[in-house]
Motif scaffolding. Structure first.
Motif, PDB file in Angstrom:
ATOM      1  N   ILE A  48      53.542  66.708  55.180  1.00  0.00           N
ATOM      2  CA  ILE A  48      53.747  65.586  56.103  1.00  0.00           C
ATOM      3  C   ILE A  48      54.177  66.091  57.474  1.00  0.00           C
ATOM      4  N   VAL A  49      55.104  67.023  57.504  1.00  0.00           N
ATOM      5  CA  VAL A  49      55.576  67.575  58.781  1.00  0.00           C
ATOM      6  C   VAL A  49      54.446  68.299  59.499  1.00  0.00           C
ATOM      7  N   TYR A  50      53.631  69.053  58.771  1.00  0.00           N
ATOM      8  CA  TYR A  50      52.510  69.761  59.382  1.00  0.00           C
ATOM      9  C   TYR A  50      51.546  68.781  60.038  1.00  0.00           C
ATOM     10  N   TYR A  51      51.146  67.740  59.318  1.00  0.00           N
ATOM     11  CA  TYR A  51      50.177  66.786  59.870  1.00  0.00           C
ATOM     12  C   TYR A  51      50.772  65.983  61.028  1.00  0.00           C
ATOM     13  N   GLN A  52      52.037  65.651  60.963  1.00  0.00           N
ATOM     14  CA  GLN A  52      52.664  64.943  62.085  1.00  0.00           C
ATOM     15  C   GLN A  52      52.760  65.844  63.309  1.00  0.00           C
ATOM     16  N   ALA A  53      53.105  67.089  63.129  1.00  0.00           N
ATOM     17  CA  ALA A  53      53.179  68.027  64.249  1.00  0.00           C
ATOM     18  C   ALA A  53      51.796  68.243  64.863  1.00  0.00           C
ATOM     19  N   HIS A  54      50.785  68.349  64.016  1.00  0.00           N
ATOM     20  CA  HIS A  54      49.407  68.504  64.501  1.00  0.00           C
ATOM     21  C   HIS A  54      49.011  67.287  65.337  1.00  0.00           C
ATOM     22  N   HIS A  55      49.340  66.101  64.872  1.00  0.00           N
ATOM     23  CA  HIS A  55      49.033  64.871  65.609  1.00  0.00           C
ATOM     24  C   HIS A  55      49.763  64.843  66.953  1.00  0.00           C
ATOM     25  N   GLN A 165      41.744  73.344  68.772  1.00  0.00           N
ATOM     26  CA  GLN A 165      41.957  73.727  67.386  1.00  0.00           C
ATOM     27  C   GLN A 165      42.632  75.089  67.276  1.00  0.00           C
ATOM     28  N   GLU A 166      42.261  76.013  68.155  1.00  0.00           N
ATOM     29  CA  GLU A 166      42.872  77.334  68.123  1.00  0.00           C
ATOM     30  C   GLU A 166      44.378  77.239  68.397  1.00  0.00           C
ATOM     31  N   LEU A 167      44.752  76.416  69.359  1.00  0.00           N
ATOM     32  CA  LEU A 167      46.171  76.306  69.706  1.00  0.00           C
ATOM     33  C   LEU A 167      46.971  75.506  68.678  1.00  0.00           C
ATOM     34  N   THR A 168      46.361  74.507  68.060  1.00  0.00           N
ATOM     35  CA  THR A 168      47.110  73.718  67.082  1.00  0.00           C
ATOM     36  C   THR A 168      47.244  74.425  65.735  1.00  0.00           C
ATOM     37  N   GLU A 169      46.375  75.353  65.459  1.00  0.00           N
ATOM     38  CA  GLU A 169      46.436  76.036  64.169  1.00  0.00           C
ATOM     39  C   GLU A 169      47.244  77.321  64.211  1.00  0.00           C
ATOM     40  N   ARG A 170      47.863  77.610  65.340  1.00  0.00           N
ATOM     41  CA  ARG A 170      48.710  78.806  65.438  1.00  0.00           C
ATOM     42  C   ARG A 170      50.070  78.544  64.871  1.00  0.00           C
TER      43      ARG A 170
END
Length: 170
Positions: A48-55, A165-170
């Motif tokens: 949940i934290v990962y997906y919220q941070a990604h958003h 995507q590169e910056l959000t997946e770091r």
């Protein structure tokens, strides 16, 4: 002589020696399910934290696009009114940031491009006002279009999904 083995539990498939030592303990009977529940809860919270941070990072990227369009609008509105705006292409050889090639802008006035950065396509992106996702030259781009009806121009600020995507997946 007949050797009797204790019945084998289907819930705890260890050999009888280990099963008798572990399962006779009340502490083990309580601790195993408790640890399992906590483990699943931690995994769920982490997802949940990962997906919220990604958003939230995506929201920040969108805010950056909108802010860039508004700053660009304030800078070029005077130039367009004066008729002094020409085709602006930034020199690709100037020292900049490596992600610079993934961000760009276009300014259109009276259906004619008057300003553009060096890293965007020459054709009109033709995006609706606000945010949209566009396929440009075979790549996915996030576009923010700002229309100024009073000055009859619109601004497209674009950002490649590759860099997002590169910056959000770091």
């Amino acid at each position: 002589l007949m050797i009797r083995h204790p019945p084998r539990s289907t819930l705890f498939p260890f050999p009888p020696l280990f099963r008798s030592q572990l399962m006779l303990s009340i502490r083990a009977r309580v601790l195993f399910p408790l640890i399992t529940v906590f483990l699943f809860a931690w995994v769920a919270v982490a997802l949940i934290v990962y997906y919220q941070a990604h958003h939230e990072v995506e929201e920040l990227f969108d805010a950056e696009l909108a802010q860039s369009a508004r700053v660009l609008s304030a800078v070029v509105s005077h130039e367009i009114e004066e008729g002094e705006a020409g085709i602006l292409e930034l020199d690709e050889n100037l020292t900049g940031h490596k992600y610079e090639i993934h961000i760009g802008f276009q300014v259109w006035a009276n259906d004619q491009m008057v300003l553009r950065s060096a890293f965007v396509p020459e054709g009109d992106v033709r995006a609706p006002p606000g945010f949209s996702d566009q396929l440009i030259d075979g790549g996915r781009w996030r576009v923010f279009s700002l229309f100024d009806e009073g000055h009859d121009y619109h601004i497209n600020v674009i950002q490649s999904y590759d860099v997002r995507q590169e910056l959000t997946e770091r």
